[in-house]
Structure formats: C-alpha cells, structure tokens
Design an enzyme around this catalytic site. Structure first.
Site, short mmCIF file in Angstrom:
data_model
loop_
_atom_site.label_atom_id
_atom_site.label_comp_id
_atom_site.label_asym_id
_atom_site.label_seq_id
_atom_site.Cartn_x
_atom_site.Cartn_y
_atom_site.Cartn_z
N ASP A 15 -66.05 100.23 -2.34
CA ASP A 15 -67.05 100.90 -1.49
C ASP A 15 -66.71 102.39 -1.39
O ASP A 15 -65.65 102.76 -0.88
CB ASP A 15 -66.99 100.23 -0.11
CG ASP A 15 -67.97 100.82 0.87
OD1 ASP A 15 -68.65 101.82 0.55
OD2 ASP A 15 -68.05 100.27 1.98
N ASN A 29 -82.40 110.12 -2.81
CA ASN A 29 -83.76 110.30 -3.34
C ASN A 29 -84.23 111.72 -2.98
O ASN A 29 -83.52 112.45 -2.29
CB ASN A 29 -84.71 109.23 -2.79
CG ASN A 29 -84.80 109.26 -1.28
OD1 ASN A 29 -85.11 110.30 -0.69
ND2 ASN A 29 -84.49 108.14 -0.64
N GLY A 37 -79.16 100.98 -0.88
CA GLY A 37 -78.05 101.12 -1.81
C GLY A 37 -76.91 101.96 -1.26
O GLY A 37 -76.57 101.90 -0.07
N VAL A 38 -76.34 102.78 -2.13
CA VAL A 38 -75.18 103.58 -1.73
C VAL A 38 -75.60 104.65 -0.70
O VAL A 38 -74.84 104.99 0.21
CB VAL A 38 -74.49 104.19 -2.98
CG1 VAL A 38 -75.29 105.26 -3.64
CG2 VAL A 38 -73.11 104.68 -2.65
N ASP A 39 -76.83 105.11 -0.81
CA ASP A 39 -77.38 106.09 0.14
C ASP A 39 -77.37 105.52 1.56
O ASP A 39 -76.88 106.15 2.51
CB ASP A 39 -78.82 106.42 -0.31
CG ASP A 39 -79.40 107.65 0.35
OD1 ASP A 39 -78.65 108.37 1.03
OD2 ASP A 39 -80.61 107.89 0.16
N GLY A 123 -78.92 101.41 -9.83
CA GLY A 123 -79.30 100.36 -8.88
C GLY A 123 -80.81 100.30 -8.78
O GLY A 123 -81.50 99.94 -9.73
N TYR A 125 -82.97 102.54 -9.04
CA TYR A 125 -83.68 103.35 -10.03
C TYR A 125 -83.65 102.77 -11.45
O TYR A 125 -84.25 103.33 -12.37
CB TYR A 125 -83.18 104.80 -10.01
CG TYR A 125 -83.71 105.60 -8.84
CD1 TYR A 125 -84.61 105.06 -7.93
CD2 TYR A 125 -83.34 106.93 -8.65
CE1 TYR A 125 -85.11 105.79 -6.86
CE2 TYR A 125 -83.84 107.68 -7.58
CZ TYR A 125 -84.72 107.10 -6.69
OH TYR A 125 -85.21 107.84 -5.63
N1 AR6 Z 1 -70.13 102.14 -2.88
C1 AR6 Z 1 -70.21 102.32 -4.20
N2 AR6 Z 1 -71.27 101.99 -4.94
C2 AR6 Z 1 -72.30 101.39 -4.31
C3 AR6 Z 1 -72.31 101.16 -2.92
C4 AR6 Z 1 -71.16 101.55 -2.19
N3 AR6 Z 1 -71.06 101.39 -0.86
N4 AR6 Z 1 -73.49 100.56 -2.59
C5 AR6 Z 1 -74.19 100.43 -3.74
N5 AR6 Z 1 -73.48 100.91 -4.78
P1 AR6 Z 1 -78.37 102.70 -5.80
P2 AR6 Z 1 -79.95 104.58 -7.46
C6 AR6 Z 1 -73.83 100.99 -6.20
O1 AR6 Z 1 -79.50 101.74 -5.77
O2 AR6 Z 1 -80.13 103.55 -8.52
C7 AR6 Z 1 -81.62 104.49 -2.53
O3 AR6 Z 1 -82.57 103.81 -1.77
C8 AR6 Z 1 -74.86 100.05 -6.74
O4 AR6 Z 1 -74.30 98.78 -7.01
O5 AR6 Z 1 -77.63 102.96 -4.55
O6 AR6 Z 1 -79.57 105.98 -7.87
C9 AR6 Z 1 -81.88 105.99 -2.55
O7 AR6 Z 1 -82.40 106.46 -1.32
C10 AR6 Z 1 -75.28 100.76 -8.02
O8 AR6 Z 1 -74.38 100.45 -9.06
O9 AR6 Z 1 -78.84 104.17 -6.35
C11 AR6 Z 1 -82.88 106.13 -3.66
O10 AR6 Z 1 -84.19 105.87 -3.19
C12 AR6 Z 1 -75.10 102.23 -7.68
O11 AR6 Z 1 -74.39 102.27 -6.45
C13 AR6 Z 1 -82.46 105.08 -4.64
O12 AR6 Z 1 -81.77 104.09 -3.87
C14 AR6 Z 1 -76.39 103.00 -7.53
O13 AR6 Z 1 -77.38 102.18 -6.93
C15 AR6 Z 1 -81.51 105.61 -5.67
O14 AR6 Z 1 -81.29 104.62 -6.64
#
Ligand code: AR6
Length: 175
Positions: A15, A29, A37-39, A123, A125
């Site tokens: 994490d 975003n 997600g991570v955001d 994730g 996206y």
């Molecule tokens: N620590 C590390 N990695 C993580 C965590 C964490 N706590 N949580 C998720 N991941 P994503 P995107 C991973 O969807 O594809 C949001 O709604 C996850 O498994 O977070 O760039 C934003 O507001 C994946 O491998 O980001 C945007 O609208 C990676 O982080 C949109 O999602 C990225 O997944 C951005 O989408």
C-alpha cells in the site's frame, strides 16, 4: 533492489499510503478532486489537507503532474499525475510516459531524494500492465540518463500478480 547509475530502484508490493518517502505519486484524474483506486486510498489516509490544496490547483491535464502536501501520510509530499485512459485517449504511450517523466521532474524541482510510484493507468483506466511497465522503465531510464537528484526511486504494486509482471520486466532491463 536494482541500481542504475547510482540511483537505487526498488520494487515493492503493498500500500503506497504507508511509505515513508519524500513523495508518493497519485494516479489521479483531471479534476484532482479524488476518486477510487489509489487516489481514493491516498485521500482517505491523508485527510482533508490534501484535498484543500488540490481544490486550489484547478485540475491537471493528462500527462502533467502537480504537487501538494501529504497531510496525515508518512510521506512529505503527494505528486498527483494523470495517466491516459487506455481505450479512449489517443497517444496514450506519450501521455503515460510524460506522467512518469513530469512526476520525476517535479521531484527534482523540489530536490527530493526519494519517490514512490504506483502503476499509473493500469487500474480503472485499463492500461495493460505488461505494456505500461515498459513505458515506466523508458521514462525512468531517460530521466536517470539526463541527470537527477533522486537517490531512491520506488515502484509499489498492489497485487502479487502485478508485482511479478514488474519484476520480470525490471530483471530484463536492469539486472
Ligand atoms: N497502493 C498502491 N497501489 C494501489 C493502491 C494502493 N493503496 N490502491 C490501488 N492501487 P487506479 P488509474 C493500484 O485505478 O488506472 C481513480 O478513480 C491498483 O491496483 O488507482 O490510473 C482516479 O481518480 C492499480 O494497479 O488508477 C482516476 O479517476 C494501480 O494502483 C482513475 O482511478 C492504478 O489503479 C485513475 O485510474
């Protein structure tokens, strides 16, 4: 742990909100006002201070990066970047690479020693991680070749599966 031209490069699984580094990168975003997600994890763990600063930034175009404080997180800063949406954005390779490069450049502007990246765009996206990792590596290599103040660059993957994809690609390029 890898080393390229005196920069330590670390692959981690877990994490990103727990990492005690100078800056963690958020896969945000265009609004910079939070999401899933991570955001979502970063805003939840970091508290309102991050959102208050984000509101003042007025968003961020795809491929660019912005910096805020890290609120309650152990990191000092959050660098918010916006990756491309795989199925929608044209020039997605260019945008994904610039999301990494602009985040690294911002870390250098702030003279930071350490940074941690999640896997941007792979994730919600929908960017296939096998393609995304090569672009992350390209951006990393070019940044280090052109000179950086950073001493330690971390990549942290949430799932074991993603970690293994990264490990294979990093072993090929950096060992
Ligand atoms: N620590 C590390 N990695 C993580 C965590 C964490 N706590 N949580 C998720 N991941 P994503 P995107 C991973 O969807 O594809 C949001 O709604 C996850 O498994 O977070 O760039 C934003 O507001 C994946 O491998 O980001 C945007 O609208 C990676 O982080 C949109 O999602 C990225 O997944 C951005 O989408």
């Amino acid at each position: 742990m890898y080393n390229y031209k005196n920069v330590d490069i670390n692959l981690l699984q877990g994490d990103i909100t727990k990492l005690e580094v100078d800056a963690i990168v958020n896969a945000a975003n265009n609004t910079l006002l939070g999401g899933g997600g991570v955001d979502g994890a970063i805003h939840r763990a970091g508290g309102r201070e991050i959102l208050e600063q984000c509101k003042k930034l007025g968003g961020c175009p795809t491929g660019e990066a912005r910096i805020t404080v890290a609120g309650d997180l152990p990191a000092r800063y959050v660098i918010h970047t916006v990756g491309p949406k795989y199925k929608i954005d044209k020039n997605k390779e260019v945008f994904l690479k610039s999301a990494y490069t602009n985040s690294l450049n911002l870390a250098d502007d702030y003279k930071l020693d350490s940074i941690a990246f999640p896997s941007i765009s792979t994730g919600v996206y929908g960017y296939p991680i096998m393609e995304a990792v090569d672009i992350a590596l390209q951006a990393l290599g070019e940044k280090i070749d052109s000179g950086t103040n950073l001493k330690k660059i971390n990549f942290i993957l949430f799932s074991e599966e993603d970690f293994n994809v990264y490990k294979e690609a990093f072993d090929k390029k950096l060992l």
